[in-house]
Design a protein around this motif. Structure first.
Motif, PDB file in Angstrom:
ATOM      1  N   LEU A 197       0.839  -1.201   0.000  1.00 21.01           N
ATOM      2  CA  LEU A 197       0.000   0.000   0.000  1.00 21.01           C
ATOM      3  C   LEU A 197       0.870   1.246   0.000  1.00 21.01           C
ATOM      4  O   LEU A 197       0.537   2.252  -0.609  1.00 21.01           O
ATOM      5  CB  LEU A 197      -0.916   0.011   1.229  1.00 21.01           C
ATOM      6  CG  LEU A 197      -2.094  -0.947   1.171  1.00 21.01           C
ATOM      7  CD1 LEU A 197      -2.857  -0.907   2.470  1.00 21.01           C
ATOM      8  CD2 LEU A 197      -3.007  -0.584   0.011  1.00 21.01           C
ATOM      9  N   TYR A 248       1.463   2.404  -3.157  1.00 20.95           N
ATOM     10  CA  TYR A 248       0.205   2.617  -3.884  1.00 20.95           C
ATOM     11  C   TYR A 248      -0.105   1.453  -4.812  1.00 20.95           C
ATOM     12  O   TYR A 248      -0.761   1.613  -5.828  1.00 20.95           O
ATOM     13  CB  TYR A 248       0.231   3.943  -4.652  1.00 20.95           C
ATOM     14  CG  TYR A 248       0.539   5.092  -3.738  1.00 20.95           C
ATOM     15  CD1 TYR A 248      -0.441   5.614  -2.908  1.00 20.95           C
ATOM     16  CD2 TYR A 248       1.821   5.622  -3.658  1.00 20.95           C
ATOM     17  CE1 TYR A 248      -0.158   6.636  -2.031  1.00 20.95           C
ATOM     18  CE2 TYR A 248       2.120   6.648  -2.780  1.00 20.95           C
ATOM     19  CZ  TYR A 248       1.117   7.149  -1.972  1.00 20.95           C
ATOM     20  OH  TYR A 248       1.402   8.163  -1.103  1.00 20.95           O
ATOM     21  N   ASP A 249       0.418   0.251  -4.449  1.00 25.81           N
ATOM     22  CA  ASP A 249       0.153  -0.942  -5.233  1.00 25.81           C
ATOM     23  C   ASP A 249      -1.069  -1.629  -4.626  1.00 25.81           C
ATOM     24  O   ASP A 249      -0.963  -2.609  -3.905  1.00 25.81           O
ATOM     25  CB  ASP A 249       1.393  -1.845  -5.187  1.00 25.81           C
ATOM     26  CG  ASP A 249       1.181  -3.150  -5.944  1.00 25.81           C
ATOM     27  OD1 ASP A 249       0.124  -3.298  -6.582  1.00 25.81           O
ATOM     28  OD2 ASP A 249       2.069  -4.017  -5.882  1.00 25.81           O
ATOM     29  N   TYR A 250      -2.266  -1.070  -4.935  1.00 25.14           N
ATOM     30  CA  TYR A 250      -3.492  -1.593  -4.335  1.00 25.14           C
ATOM     31  C   TYR A 250      -3.744  -3.032  -4.773  1.00 25.14           C
ATOM     32  O   TYR A 250      -4.171  -3.860  -4.001  1.00 25.14           O
ATOM     33  CB  TYR A 250      -4.694  -0.718  -4.713  1.00 25.14           C
ATOM     34  CG  TYR A 250      -4.698   0.624  -4.025  1.00 25.14           C
ATOM     35  CD1 TYR A 250      -5.364   0.793  -2.818  1.00 25.14           C
ATOM     36  CD2 TYR A 250      -4.049   1.711  -4.574  1.00 25.14           C
ATOM     37  CE1 TYR A 250      -5.379   2.020  -2.171  1.00 25.14           C
ATOM     38  CE2 TYR A 250      -4.051   2.946  -3.935  1.00 25.14           C
ATOM     39  CZ  TYR A 250      -4.720   3.094  -2.741  1.00 25.14           C
ATOM     40  OH  TYR A 250      -4.728   4.294  -2.103  1.00 25.14           O
TER      41      TYR A 250
END
Lengths: 275, 343
Positions: free
Chosen positions: A236, A239-241
Motif C-alpha cells: 500500500l 500505492y500498489d493496491y
C-alpha cells in the motif's frame, strides 16, 4: 425446504433474511470488494506477487507463529480456565478480570510493552540473553505477542463449559471405579474439547490478522520476521493496491479454509462424543 | 445491480449529509471557516503552533475566524486517506512522491503542483543526521563509519516509512559522491550499511523508541528535527547529535488540494495558510521546531542551531522521487536486492 418443516420457532424467514443482510453488509461486501480490487491485476501478476519468495517467507512466519501461539494458548488457556473455575483463592476475581486485558488494550500498547520487557535490556530479556535466547526482534517475539493477544479466547470459551460440568458426573465416574486421571481423560476432557477447539480457532484467526502488536516486537527483517500483514502495508505504501489486495485475498482464502476445517473438526468431535 | 445502485445512492446521501455537517458554512460567508491540514507524524507540534499563529494573522486581516484541524500519521498512509476521500484542504507531507500520488490516482491536484510555490513547495527543510550515545563510544563521525563491522545502525524500513527513504537516499548519495558516481559501489555501500541494521521498524518514531528506550544499536539515523527533539527530551547527558560530512537536503513539501478547496470554497484561505509558512513569522515558528528555515533573515538568526553541512538533493543523486521510488524502493528494487537470500 426441509429446514422449514423442522423448525418450530416462528419468524424463520425474517431472522434468516436479517442474518444474511447483516452478514453481507458487515462481512461479505467488504471482503468481495477486496477480491474485486485484486482482480485489477492480471492472473500472472497476481500469481507472481503472491508467490514471490519474500511473501512466501511471510506466510511461513505468520501461519507458523499464529499456530504456535494458538497451541500454547490451548494448553495454558485451559489451565487458567481450570484454575479459575475449580479453585477459590483470594483475588480470583481480579485474576479473572486480568484475562480480558489483552482484549481491551490497544495492540500497539501491547506491542510496545512486550518489546520493552523482552528486549535485551528489559526485565525478562535481560535474563534470556545470557542463555542465548533472543526474544524480542526474532520469530520468538512474534509468538510471544500472538500468545498474548490470543489468551482470552481460549479461557473465555472453556470457562463456561467447565462451570457447567456437574459434580455428580465426576462422582459417578469415581464410584464406578475411575481413577482421577481416567475421570479427567474420559469424562471432563471430551466435554470441554469442542470449547477448546473453538477457543483455538478464535485465537488462531485473531493471530493471523494481528498487526499492531507484532510490528513492534518482530524487528521486521525481510525473509525472517516479516509478517504477511506488514507486506500488505508495504504494498500500500507503494500505492500498489492490486498487489496488496492480492496478498490479502490469499490470506482470506487460507484463513477461511483453516477455520472451516477447524469447525469441521469440532463438529466431528461433538458427534464422536455423542455417539 | 439495482440494489447496489440504491446502496450507492444511500451512501452518497449520507456522505453529503456528513460533509454538510462537517464542512459547516462555506468560506464565502463572513463566518467561521475550517481547514483540514493532513500532515505526517513529526509535524504535530509544529502545526499546532502554526495554526494558532495563522488564526490570529487571518483574523486580523479579514475578520474571519479560521480553525485549522490537523491529521497526522505516516506520510504514505495519510496520502492514501486523502486518495480514499479524506477532505484535506492542504497536505503537508514528508516527501513529494506522496503528493504526486494524489495527482496520479485521483487528479486531486495538477501534475505541476510542486512548481506552484517557491523552493519546490517546501517552505522549510530538514536533513538526515546521526544520534549516538553520549561520548560517542563507537566514534561515529561520518557515513562510512556506519558500514564498519560491529557498528549497529537503527533506521526504519524505507518500504514503509517516508523518513527512512530520506535516510537511505542520504547514504546512497554519500556513497555515490565518494565513488564519483559509481553506482555499483554505491549499491555495495548501502547493502553493507543495511547489513548492520538489526531491526527495521515500520516508522521513524518506532526506530527512535528502539534506539533510545530499548538501548539497541549504536547509531540512530534520523531527521534532524527529530534528533533535536530526542536529545532535548531525553537529556543531552544521554545522547548527542553527529552531523556527517555530507547529507541530503530533505524537502517536505506542501500543497493545496485543488479539488477539495474548490468544492468547499476554501481556496483563498488555504492558499494564504501555505503562503504564511513562507513569511518571517511562519519561518520563525518552523525554526523553533528545528526545521531549517528558507528565509535568509530567519536562517541567520538560527545559524548557531543548525550546523553548516554539504547538502545534496534527491534530484542530484537519484533523479527525483519518481525515479528514486522505481529504482530503489519498489518491489524488486535495489533495497529488496539487499535482502535477497544468499547475499
Amino acid at each position: 425446504m426441509s429446514v422449514r418443516r423442522h423448525t418450530v420457532l416462528p419468524g424463520f424467514g425474517f431472522a434468516m433474511g436479517f442474518t444474511l443482510l447483516y452478514l453481507s453488509l458487515i462481512v461479505l461486501i467488504p471482503l468481495s470488494a477486496a477480491v474485486l480490487k485484486s482482480a485489477t491485476a492480471s492472473w500472472s501478476q497476481f500469481w507472481a506477487t503472491v508467490t514471490s519468495p519474500r511473501v512466501v517467507a511471510s506466510y511461513r512466519v505468520t501461519f507458523g507463529a499464529s499456530l504456535a501461539g494458538a497451541l500454547i494458548n490451548m494448553v495454558f488457556g485451559m489451565l487458567v480456565a481450570w484454575v479459575l473455575v475449580r479453585y477459590s483463592f483470594p483475588g480470583r476475581r481480579l485474576v479473572d478480570a486480568l484475562v480480558d486485558l489483552p482484549f481491551a488494550l490497544p495492540t500497539a500498547v501491547a506491542g510496545l510493552a512486550l518489546t520493552a520487557v523482552y528486549a535485551r535490556e528489559g526485565w525478562i530479556g535481560r535474563h534470556l540473553e545470557p542463555l542465548g535466547i533472543q526474544a524480542a526482534f526474532s520469530p520468538l517475539g512474534i509468538v510471544i505477542a500472538l500468545t498474548f493477544i490470543g489468551l482470552p479466547f481460549v479461557v473465555r470459551t472453556v470457562q463456561p463449559v467447565l462451570q457447567n460440568i456437574e459434580a455428580e458426573l465426576e462422582e459417578a465416574a469415581a464410584s464406578l471405579g475411575a481413577s482421577r486421571w481416567q475421570t479427567w481423560r474420559r469424562v471432563i476432557f471430551p466435554t470441554v474439547l469442542p470449547a477448546i477447539l473453538t477457543g483455538f480457532a478464535l485465537a488462531f484467526g485473531r493471530a493471523l490478522g494481528e498487526y499492531g502488536s507484532v510490528i513492534f516486537i518482530a524487528g521486521n527483517m525481510p525473509m525472517r520476521t516479516e509478517i504477511t500483514p506488514l507486506l500488505i502495508v508495504t504494498k500500500l505504501e507503494q500505492y500498489d493496491y492490486a498487489g496488496a489486495t492480492g496478498i490479502a485475498v490469499v490470506m482470506l482464502v487460507a484463513s477461511f479454509v483453516l477455520l472451516l476445517s477447524i469447525n469441521g473438526l469440532q463438529w466431528w468431535s461433538r458427534r464422536y462424543q455423542d455417539a | 445491480m439495482r440494489l447496489s445502485t440504491r446502496l450507492a445512492g444511500a451512501a452518497t446521501a449520507v456522505a453529503i449529509l456528513l460533509a454538510s455537517v462537517a464542512g459547516g458554512t462555506p468560506a464565502r460567508d463572513q463566518g467561521d471557516v475550517t481547514l483540514l491540514n493532513v500532515s505526517y507524524d513529526p509535524t504535530r507540534e509544529l502545526y499546532q503552533e502554526v495554526n494558532q499563529a495563522f488564526g490570529r494573522y487571518w483574523k486580523a486581516r479579514t475578520g474571519q475566524t479560521v480553525t485549522v484541524r490537523q491529521s497526522h500519521g505516516g506520510s504514505g498512509k495519510q496520502a492514501r486517506s486523502v486518495i480514499d476521500g479524506l477532505e484535506a484542504d492542504v497536505v503537508t507531507l514528508a516527501l513529494a512522491y506522496d503528493i504526486d500520488a494524489l495527482h496520479q490516482h485521483t487528479k486531486l491536484l495538477p501534475a505541476t503542483w510542486q512548481a506552484r510555490l517557491p523552493n519546490n513547495s517546501a517552505p522549510y527543510t530538514s536533513t538526515i543526521v546521526f544520534v549516538v550515545k553520549k561520548g560517542n563510544p563507537k566514534r561515529v563521525r561520518d557515513w562510512d563509519d556506519l558500514v564498519k563491522p560491529g557498528v549497529s545502525v537503527i533506521t526504519p524500513s524505507p518500504k514503509t516509512s517516508g523518513g527512512a527513504r530520506w535516510n537511505y537516499l542520504a547514504a546512497w548519495g554519500f556513497a555515490l559522491r565518494q565513488s564519483k558516481g559509481d553506482e555499483a559501489r554505491a549499491k555495495d555501500f548501502v547493502a553493507r550499511l543495511y547489513k548492520n541494521v538489526p531491526v527495521l521498524d515500520s516508522g521513524a518514531r518506532g526506530s527512535a523508541t528502539t534506539f533510545t528506550q530499548r538501548g539497541i544499536g549504536d547509531v540512530l539515523v534520523s531527521w534532524e528535527n527529530e534528533a533535536f527533539l530526542a536529545v532535548k527530551e531525553l537529556g543531552p547527558d544521554k545522547f548527542e547529535i553527529v552531523v556527517p560530512s555530507a547529507t541530503i537536503l530533505a524537502e517536505p513539501p506542501v500543497a493545496v488540494v485543488d479539488r477539495v478547496v474548490d468544492k468547499r470554497g476554501t481556496r483563498a484561505v488555504a492558499q494564504a495558510y501555505l503562503d504564511y509558512l513562507y513569511t518571517e513569522e511562519g519561518q520563525d515558528i518552523a525554526a523553533r521546531h528545528y526545521y531549517r528555515p528558507r528565509l535568509a533573515k530567519v536562517a541567520t538568526r538560527y545559524a548557531s542551531l543548525f550546523p553548516k553541512v554539504t547538502l545534496f538533493t534527491v534530484d542530484e543523486v537519484a533523479g527525483g522521487w519518481q525515479k528514486a521510488q522505481a529504482r530503489h524502493f519498489a518491489d524488486g528494487g535495489v533495497f529488496d536486492e539487499i535482502y535477497q537470500p544468499g547475499r
